[in-house]
Write a protein that holds these residues in place. Sequence first.
Motif, mmCIF file in Angstrom:
data_model
loop_
_atom_site.group_PDB
_atom_site.id
_atom_site.type_symbol
_atom_site.label_atom_id
_atom_site.label_comp_id
_atom_site.label_asym_id
_atom_site.label_seq_id
_atom_site.Cartn_x
_atom_site.Cartn_y
_atom_site.Cartn_z
ATOM 1 N N SER A 65 38.835 -8.690 83.626
ATOM 2 C CA SER A 65 37.711 -7.075 83.632
ATOM 3 C C SER A 65 37.996 -6.126 84.592
ATOM 4 N N ASP A 81 38.141 -6.235 76.381
ATOM 5 C CA ASP A 81 38.039 -7.725 77.196
ATOM 6 C C ASP A 81 37.057 -8.835 76.289
ATOM 7 N N GLU A 82 37.794 -9.448 76.571
ATOM 8 C CA GLU A 82 36.791 -10.862 75.765
ATOM 9 C C GLU A 82 36.736 -10.508 74.642
#
Length: 364
Positions: free
Chosen positions: A50, A169-170
């Motif tokens: 991240s 991000d994920e």
Amino acid sequence: MKVVLQNLTKKFPARGKKNHGDVIAVNNFTFEIPDGKLVGLLGPSGCGKSTMLNLISGLLKPTSGKILFGDDDVTELPAEHRGIGLVFQNYALYPHLTVRQNILFPLQNLKGKDKLSKEAMEKKVVDAAKLVQIEELMDRKPGELSGGQQQRVAIARALVKMPKVLLLDEPLSNLDARLRLQTREEIRRIQKETGITTVFVTHDQEEAMSISDQIVLMKDGVLQQLGRSQEVYDNPANLFVAKFLGTPPINIFSGNVSDGKLYIGKDAVLNTSGVPNMEVYVGIRPEGFLLSENGSLCCAMGGVEVMGRDISIVSMNEASLNFSIRSIISSDSKVDENAAFVHFDLKPNKVLLFDKKTEKRITF
Ligand code: ADP
Ligand code: MG
């Protein structure tokens, strides 16, 4: 638009921790994301994924190093001027706005020469909604949507300005297994259709391997390896990479090379001419075992699991670092589950050696 990272480093000051140095979340990272490609940034939780994404987006400033978009140095450029689209795990939609208003939001904030007419904005909103296939949900509020639908809205919102770089991000972590699979295929389709350079962050190796043109594996802020999924799976640079990729995971044994032969315990399992005498870790992929009555590797039989197309044999060996060894063989093979021992020959290209001290790969 290609994205170039040069010696990128981000340190966070250690807070309240005596005798601990700064946290180096991203450590001297250098690599290039090719124009129009989807790169999967992969690594365990806390490895700096991240942080890396936030550096590329401009939400965080690097401690040192450079970021280039194309040939332009954007290291000092604020996030809003970088032309990026961001999608997070938790969707982050405005709950009081409709889907249409949520997607419209980034366009309403455009100022000066970038300002759009009402009609132009409406067209862009509809185009983005079509791309993620949510046209029929435009007047609903986020609370009236499923998780998968909410994530589509978030993706549409990230795409509405046609960003140069899309950063995810994920994005699938909050979805159930089936939706995760479906949405990941959708993201790949959208990425290919738009040709937007994309970084997809995940801790899930299968997800990264299946969706990416290239994967980048990191650990403790440090780049471990990058390449096409299959290349990295077949030729991991070190033990960490070998263990991180693959389900079921690679089997690891303690072994040693002596006079051109690889030994696991007393069993001489493979010729490794050219490798000096040394202690090694032996990694054997589950698909690297061949059932054979006179096979060179002898293991204690644990059990057999039928999985349809394949059979999974669970066995034990003193030199194995894991409690059990998992090997996958074709369901045509006959296995005696009640035998005390099972013997395997090994496929040489599925056996990987690592220096026991450095954990680096030794090729032979
Ligand atoms: P990942 O996304 O791979 O799980 P992160 O990039 O969130 O990892 O975090 C990497 C490391 O940096 C972790 O050790 C984390 O605790 C630390 N870290 C992240 N953000 C901050 C921050 N704002 N302040 C201090 N440490 C941070
Ligand atoms: Mg993270």
